[in-house]
Design a protein around this motif. Sequence first.
Motif, PDB file in Angstrom:
ATOM      1  N   ARG A  69      60.876  69.156 -24.695  1.00 18.02           N
ATOM      2  CA  ARG A  69      59.455  69.274 -24.080  1.00 18.02           C
ATOM      3  C   ARG A  69      59.458  69.041 -22.734  1.00 18.02           C
ATOM      4  NH1 ARG A  69      57.204  67.416 -28.903  1.00 18.02           N
ATOM      5  NH2 ARG A  69      56.609  65.506 -28.107  1.00 18.02           N
ATOM      6  N   LEU A  70      60.042  67.682 -22.157  1.00 19.54           N
ATOM      7  CA  LEU A  70      60.221  67.201 -21.210  1.00 19.54           C
ATOM      8  C   LEU A  70      61.485  68.273 -20.216  1.00 19.54           C
ATOM      9  CD1 LEU A  70      59.442  65.582 -19.002  1.00 19.54           C
ATOM     10  CD2 LEU A  70      61.140  63.785 -19.694  1.00 19.54           C
ATOM     11  N   ALA A  71      62.188  68.472 -20.864  1.00 19.76           N
ATOM     12  CA  ALA A  71      63.319  69.526 -20.029  1.00 19.76           C
ATOM     13  C   ALA A  71      62.809  70.928 -19.713  1.00 19.76           C
ATOM     14  CB  ALA A  71      64.551  69.407 -21.110  1.00 19.76           C
ATOM     15  N   ARG A  72      61.834  71.189 -20.688  1.00 20.35           N
ATOM     16  CA  ARG A  72      61.298  72.658 -20.351  1.00 20.35           C
ATOM     17  C   ARG A  72      60.372  72.247 -19.449  1.00 20.35           C
ATOM     18  NH1 ARG A  72      61.310  73.311 -26.162  1.00 20.35           N
ATOM     19  NH2 ARG A  72      59.186  72.082 -26.280  1.00 20.35           N
ATOM     20  N   LEU A  73      59.602  71.335 -19.237  1.00 21.17           N
ATOM     21  CA  LEU A  73      58.521  71.067 -17.948  1.00 21.17           C
ATOM     22  C   LEU A  73      59.517  70.998 -16.795  1.00 21.17           C
ATOM     23  CD1 LEU A  73      55.985  70.386 -16.724  1.00 21.17           C
ATOM     24  CD2 LEU A  73      56.347  68.115 -17.255  1.00 21.17           C
ATOM     25  N   ILE A  74      60.442  70.451 -16.856  1.00 21.63           N
ATOM     26  CA  ILE A  74      61.105  70.129 -15.389  1.00 21.63           C
ATOM     27  C   ILE A  74      61.953  71.525 -15.165  1.00 21.63           C
ATOM     28  CG2 ILE A  74      63.136  68.911 -14.443  1.00 21.63           C
ATOM     29  CD1 ILE A  74      62.567  66.634 -16.579  1.00 21.63           C
ATOM     30  N   ARG A  75      62.372  72.319 -16.091  1.00 23.82           N
ATOM     31  CA  ARG A  75      62.890  73.479 -15.963  1.00 23.82           C
ATOM     32  C   ARG A  75      61.989  74.511 -15.204  1.00 23.82           C
ATOM     33  NH1 ARG A  75      65.060  74.407 -20.430  1.00 23.82           N
ATOM     34  NH2 ARG A  75      66.829  73.152 -20.216  1.00 23.82           N
ATOM     35  N   ARG A  76      60.764  74.537 -15.644  1.00 25.36           N
ATOM     36  CA  ARG A  76      59.855  75.494 -15.372  1.00 25.36           C
ATOM     37  C   ARG A  76      59.373  75.041 -13.846  1.00 25.36           C
ATOM     38  NH1 ARG A  76      57.033  74.709 -20.504  1.00 25.36           N
ATOM     39  NH2 ARG A  76      55.756  73.465 -19.504  1.00 25.36           N
ATOM     40  N   GLY A  77      59.176  73.853 -13.717  1.00 24.50           N
ATOM     41  CA  GLY A  77      58.835  73.387 -12.326  1.00 24.50           C
ATOM     42  C   GLY A  77      59.921  73.356 -11.201  1.00 24.50           C
ATOM     43  N   ARG A  78      60.907  73.537 -11.527  1.00 26.01           N
ATOM     44  CA  ARG A  78      62.024  73.735 -10.548  1.00 26.01           C
ATOM     45  C   ARG A  78      61.973  72.679  -9.261  1.00 26.01           C
ATOM     46  NH1 ARG A  78      62.686  80.267  -9.590  1.00 26.01           N
ATOM     47  NH2 ARG A  78      63.042  80.988 -11.927  1.00 26.01           N
ATOM     48  N   TYR A  79      61.800  71.383  -9.765  1.00 25.58           N
ATOM     49  CA  TYR A  79      61.731  70.296  -9.029  1.00 25.58           C
ATOM     50  C   TYR A  79      62.800  70.029  -8.297  1.00 25.58           C
ATOM     51  CZ  TYR A  79      57.584  69.704 -11.959  1.00 25.58           C
ATOM     52  OH  TYR A  79      56.439  69.933 -12.585  1.00 25.58           O
ATOM     53  N   ASP A  80      62.852  69.565  -6.761  1.00 26.67           N
ATOM     54  CA  ASP A  80      64.011  69.075  -6.212  1.00 26.67           C
ATOM     55  C   ASP A  80      64.277  67.796  -6.645  1.00 26.67           C
ATOM     56  OD1 ASP A  80      63.730  71.318  -4.147  1.00 26.67           O
ATOM     57  OD2 ASP A  80      61.918  70.356  -3.577  1.00 26.67           O
ATOM     58  N   VAL A  81      63.600  66.985  -7.280  1.00 24.80           N
ATOM     59  CA  VAL A  81      63.886  65.555  -7.312  1.00 24.80           C
ATOM     60  C   VAL A  81      63.235  65.392  -8.677  1.00 24.80           C
ATOM     61  CG1 VAL A  81      63.773  62.961  -6.667  1.00 24.80           C
ATOM     62  CG2 VAL A  81      63.974  64.938  -4.887  1.00 24.80           C
ATOM     63  N   VAL A  82      63.851  64.606  -9.890  1.00 28.29           N
ATOM     64  CA  VAL A  82      62.855  63.950 -10.824  1.00 28.29           C
ATOM     65  C   VAL A  82      63.139  62.368 -10.520  1.00 28.29           C
ATOM     66  CG1 VAL A  82      63.070  63.253 -13.260  1.00 28.29           C
ATOM     67  CG2 VAL A  82      63.133  65.761 -12.512  1.00 28.29           C
ATOM     68  N   HIS A  83      62.084  61.738 -10.455  1.00 31.02           N
ATOM     69  CA  HIS A  83      61.856  60.421 -10.304  1.00 31.02           C
ATOM     70  C   HIS A  83      61.564  59.384 -11.272  1.00 31.02           C
ATOM     71  CE1 HIS A  83      60.964  56.793  -7.053  1.00 31.02           C
ATOM     72  NE2 HIS A  83      61.562  56.351  -8.386  1.00 31.02           N
ATOM     73  N   THR A  84      62.247  58.711 -11.976  1.00 32.05           N
ATOM     74  CA  THR A  84      61.813  58.149 -13.388  1.00 32.05           C
ATOM     75  C   THR A  84      61.241  56.684 -13.115  1.00 32.05           C
ATOM     76  OG1 THR A  84      63.880  57.248 -13.940  1.00 32.05           O
ATOM     77  CG2 THR A  84      63.399  59.613 -14.734  1.00 32.05           C
ATOM     78  N   HIS A  85      60.142  56.170 -14.121  1.00 36.68           N
ATOM     79  CA  HIS A  85      59.981  54.720 -13.860  1.00 36.68           C
ATOM     80  C   HIS A  85      59.571  54.236 -15.171  1.00 36.68           C
ATOM     81  CE1 HIS A  85      58.305  55.695  -9.607  1.00 36.68           C
ATOM     82  NE2 HIS A  85      58.315  56.888 -10.246  1.00 36.68           N
ATOM     83  N   LEU A  86      60.308  53.082 -15.506  1.00 33.81           N
ATOM     84  CA  LEU A  86      60.022  52.141 -16.638  1.00 33.81           C
ATOM     85  C   LEU A  86      61.130  52.616 -17.849  1.00 33.81           C
ATOM     86  CD1 LEU A  86      56.143  51.949 -17.057  1.00 33.81           C
ATOM     87  CD2 LEU A  86      57.962  50.161 -16.116  1.00 33.81           C
ATOM     88  N   TYR A  87      61.542  51.633 -18.500  1.00 32.09           N
ATOM     89  CA  TYR A  87      62.940  52.120 -19.425  1.00 32.09           C
ATOM     90  C   TYR A  87      62.916  53.399 -20.168  1.00 32.09           C
ATOM     91  CZ  TYR A  87      66.554  51.495 -22.987  1.00 32.09           C
ATOM     92  OH  TYR A  87      67.500  51.627 -23.581  1.00 32.09           O
ATOM     93  N   ARG A  88      61.656  53.484 -21.048  1.00 30.66           N
ATOM     94  CA  ARG A  88      61.800  54.736 -21.695  1.00 30.66           C
ATOM     95  C   ARG A  88      61.805  56.006 -21.199  1.00 30.66           C
ATOM     96  NH1 ARG A  88      57.003  55.739 -26.221  1.00 30.66           N
ATOM     97  NH2 ARG A  88      56.746  53.527 -25.660  1.00 30.66           N
ATOM     98  N   ALA A  89      60.959  56.029 -20.054  1.00 31.66           N
ATOM     99  CA  ALA A  89      60.863  57.146 -19.325  1.00 31.66           C
ATOM    100  C   ALA A  89      62.315  57.405 -18.526  1.00 31.66           C
ATOM    101  CB  ALA A  89      59.717  57.047 -18.169  1.00 31.66           C
ATOM    102  N   CYS A  90      62.711  56.476 -17.987  1.00 30.82           N
ATOM    103  CA  CYS A  90      64.286  56.334 -17.461  1.00 30.82           C
ATOM    104  C   CYS A  90      65.368  56.916 -18.366  1.00 30.82           C
ATOM    105  CB  CYS A  90      64.646  55.199 -17.098  1.00 30.82           C
ATOM    106  SG  CYS A  90      63.989  54.598 -15.452  1.00 30.82           S
ATOM    107  N   VAL A  91      65.065  56.459 -19.530  1.00 25.48           N
ATOM    108  CA  VAL A  91      66.333  56.891 -20.544  1.00 25.48           C
ATOM    109  C   VAL A  91      65.987  58.667 -20.477  1.00 25.48           C
ATOM    110  CG1 VAL A  91      67.069  57.049 -23.102  1.00 25.48           C
ATOM    111  CG2 VAL A  91      66.935  54.922 -21.537  1.00 25.48           C
ATOM    112  N   TYR A  92      64.715  58.957 -21.248  1.00 26.97           N
ATOM    113  CA  TYR A  92      64.577  60.371 -21.814  1.00 26.97           C
ATOM    114  C   TYR A  92      64.507  61.330 -20.206  1.00 26.97           C
ATOM    115  CZ  TYR A  92      63.351  59.351 -26.400  1.00 26.97           C
ATOM    116  OH  TYR A  92      63.477  59.076 -27.695  1.00 26.97           O
ATOM    117  N   GLY A  93      64.005  60.566 -19.267  1.00 24.39           N
ATOM    118  CA  GLY A  93      63.772  61.266 -17.850  1.00 24.39           C
ATOM    119  C   GLY A  93      65.104  61.781 -17.321  1.00 24.39           C
TER     120      GLY A  93
END
Length: 383
Positions: A69-93
């Motif tokens: 689900r997160l990967a689809r959101l990132i792919r649709r958004g075509r972001y230049d940068v993904v910036h993660t915060h906190l352990y679980r979000a860093c791992v999955y993000g």
Amino acid sequence: MTRVLHVITGLEHGGAERQLVLLLRHLPVACEVATLTRTGTLGAQLRAAGVPVHEIGMRHNRDLAALPRLARLIRRGRYDVVHTHLYRACVYGRIAARMAGTPRIVATEHSLGDGHIEGRVPSRGVRILYRATERLGSATVAVSPTVAARLCGWGVRPGRIVVIPNAIDAAGFAFDAARRAATRRRLGIAPDERIVGAVGRLVPTKRFDLLVEAVAPLRGVRLLLVGTGPERARLERLARDLGATGRVLFAGGTSDVAGALAAMDVLAAPSVQESFGLAVLEGLAAGLPVLYTTCPALDDRPPGEAPQARRLPTDARIWSAELERVTRGPRERTPVPPVVARYAIAEQAARLARLYEDGLTTVSEPSFREGAPTRERAHDAAT
């Protein structure tokens, strides 16, 4: 304009969460936020301010369905940068951003303590997963040189680490007498009561139990605890056992930390595990005398930049004596010390924006080198 998706575990009140909200107000890039779990109070504030917030709906730590689900959101958004915060979000993000082909993946390490991460003792599996997913990113931001040294201890290569400290908007914490009076009325605190205050998650490493023990024998002094967490019931029992139930006030979480600080006469921070010590800086910005045990934001700086702050060991009797001395003194607010200006939000946001654009080459922190002698290292060497 650079487009950035910030991925964070949740958006309830907490130091990392409040820091993200502050950054979003000052970053000169287009930002959106994805929260793995609940949108929370801060998420609602961001949406009200016009920041898009996406809720991934993760149910528990091992809910692998959140990853596509997160990967689809990132792919649709075509972001230049993904910036993660906190352990679980860093791992999955990091994994999701790599799956989506994001060109730059940045993570901020907010909560890496000495033997703890986010207040918990990490298992061997947690360490292995951290190191493996860290390599998927472009850079890891440490919020202090102390945290940078800890990252090296976890096996992260120094060349992948950049120190960009947590930031503070000092003007937002400037003392306001009307705010003090209003907050005290709301919390049921009389105008002339002497208040020792503390801000943070109610978890064991914050050592709020020590504050309860220190305040219990002091006549005419109340303790104001601002924050939520699993330790609340234990702290309430401790206050009851010490006969201090009516003098320990649990305010819960708040979006008005500045108001809570205005209501206090001294800020107490006996935490033994900190990656930065934001509450200490906020207390100083509010003109409060501050007593603390661990604060890399001060301890990584030369002595003398925060004369209003005093470092104490974890001994309830020493804390009690010092709190008695400080609360009996004048209540006038003190000038904001020089150390606060070193962590101004505008400068830190600009450095982060350069990291998004240029990578590690233009934002390296000169005070951190592999093997640099932070005070924590010096203490470890001495003991």
